[in-house]
Motif scaffolding. Structure first.
Motif, mmCIF file in Angstrom:
data_model
loop_
_atom_site.group_PDB
_atom_site.id
_atom_site.type_symbol
_atom_site.label_atom_id
_atom_site.label_comp_id
_atom_site.label_asym_id
_atom_site.label_seq_id
_atom_site.Cartn_x
_atom_site.Cartn_y
_atom_site.Cartn_z
ATOM 1 N N SER A 73 0.810 -1.227 0.000
ATOM 2 C CA SER A 73 0.000 0.000 0.000
ATOM 3 C C SER A 73 0.840 1.272 0.000
ATOM 4 O O SER A 73 0.350 2.329 -0.361
ATOM 5 C CB SER A 73 -0.935 0.015 1.208
ATOM 6 N N ASP A 74 2.074 1.186 0.418
ATOM 7 C CA ASP A 74 2.991 2.329 0.548
ATOM 8 C C ASP A 74 2.278 3.603 1.005
ATOM 9 O O ASP A 74 2.096 4.551 0.229
ATOM 10 C CB ASP A 74 3.745 2.596 -0.743
ATOM 11 N N PRO A 75 1.896 3.659 2.271
ATOM 12 C CA PRO A 75 1.171 4.823 2.780
ATOM 13 C C PRO A 75 1.987 6.118 2.751
ATOM 14 O O PRO A 75 1.423 7.196 2.889
ATOM 15 C CB PRO A 75 0.827 4.424 4.214
ATOM 16 N N TYR A 76 3.275 6.030 2.543
ATOM 17 C CA TYR A 76 4.119 7.233 2.525
ATOM 18 C C TYR A 76 3.995 8.007 1.221
ATOM 19 O O TYR A 76 4.286 9.199 1.165
ATOM 20 C CB TYR A 76 5.588 6.850 2.753
ATOM 21 N N ASP A 77 3.585 7.337 0.171
ATOM 22 C CA ASP A 77 3.520 7.932 -1.159
ATOM 23 C C ASP A 77 2.724 9.235 -1.185
ATOM 24 O O ASP A 77 3.100 10.186 -1.855
ATOM 25 C CB ASP A 77 2.941 6.917 -2.143
ATOM 26 N N ALA A 78 1.650 9.291 -0.435
ATOM 27 C CA ALA A 78 0.769 10.466 -0.435
ATOM 28 C C ALA A 78 1.348 11.666 0.311
ATOM 29 O O ALA A 78 0.815 12.767 0.218
ATOM 30 C CB ALA A 78 -0.581 10.090 0.187
ATOM 31 N N PHE A 79 2.464 11.486 1.018
ATOM 32 C CA PHE A 79 2.965 12.546 1.886
ATOM 33 C C PHE A 79 4.232 13.230 1.397
ATOM 34 O O PHE A 79 4.745 14.130 2.053
ATOM 35 C CB PHE A 79 3.186 12.005 3.305
ATOM 36 N N GLY A 80 4.765 12.820 0.275
ATOM 37 C CA GLY A 80 5.958 13.473 -0.249
ATOM 38 C C GLY A 80 7.102 13.458 0.744
ATOM 39 O O GLY A 80 7.705 14.488 1.019
ATOM 40 N N ARG A 87 11.659 6.111 7.059
ATOM 41 C CA ARG A 87 10.240 5.769 7.198
ATOM 42 C C ARG A 87 10.115 4.697 8.277
ATOM 43 O O ARG A 87 10.841 3.697 8.243
ATOM 44 C CB ARG A 87 9.682 5.269 5.869
ATOM 45 N N THR A 113 0.162 9.311 9.390
ATOM 46 C CA THR A 113 -1.179 8.726 9.330
ATOM 47 C C THR A 113 -1.251 7.512 10.246
ATOM 48 O O THR A 113 -0.237 6.904 10.581
ATOM 49 C CB THR A 113 -1.545 8.337 7.875
ATOM 50 N N LYS A 115 -3.470 3.899 10.505
ATOM 51 C CA LYS A 115 -4.416 2.981 9.854
ATOM 52 C C LYS A 115 -4.607 1.796 10.795
ATOM 53 O O LYS A 115 -3.680 1.014 11.001
ATOM 54 C CB LYS A 115 -3.889 2.512 8.504
#
Length: 157
Positions: A73-80, A87, A113, A115
């Motif tokens: 899911s790589d949740p970091y992608d949305a945060f630049g 990470r 974030t 989850k």
């Protein structure tokens, strides 16, 4: 962690877990178990450590498939997240009691974030040391286990 990995492995095997292996030297244990809730597996592992090692360590269990989904899911992608940032994932034993206004930041460490029972943070190393742990513990308490993204990937392999 303060336990020798061969002794930790033996404690898990004595408790009836199979395919037991330790990953790195920080208390990561991968094992196979009969279907059970995460909390019952945590209690079983902690009891085994108490019996075999003379002390228990906080145990947080996540199914390997859940770790693989988390990585995909790589949740970091949305945060630049900055290229040099570390990470980290913090695994919680319980869902946070309150809704958090995110991101939360302290000296360059940011909780990005949450989850379910997993917290995703990033930090840039500074001379102040691991301030991210201060931020994590201040926000979620001490019943947590934090690993780098790279360590989670090694465990999930």
């Amino acid at each position: 962690m303060n336990a020798k990995m061969p002794e930790l492995k033996a404690a898990f095997e004595a408790a009836g877990f199979t395919d037991v292996k330790t990953v790195l030297s920080s208390g990561n244990v991968v094992f196979t178990a009969a279907r059970a809730s995460e909390s019952s597996l945590q209690r079983k592992a902690e009891a085994a450590m108490t019996q075999r090692l003379g002390r228990s360590f906080l145990t947080i269990v996540r199914p390997i498939d859940a770790l693989r989904e988390l990585l995909a899911s790589d949740p970091y992608d949305a945060f630049g997240v900055a290229p040099g940032a570390k990470r980290i994932v913090t695994f919680l034993r319980a869902r946070p009691a309150a809704q958090l206004a995110l991101p939360i930041e302290l000296h360059g460490a940011r909780i990005l974030t949450v989850k379910n029972f997993d917290v995703f943070s990033a930090y840039l190393p500074t001379p102040k040391g691991p301030v991210f742990m201060t931020l994590i513990e201040k926000t979620f308490g001490k019943e947590v286990s934090t690993r780098t993204w790279e360590t989670v990937a090694k465990v999930a392999r």
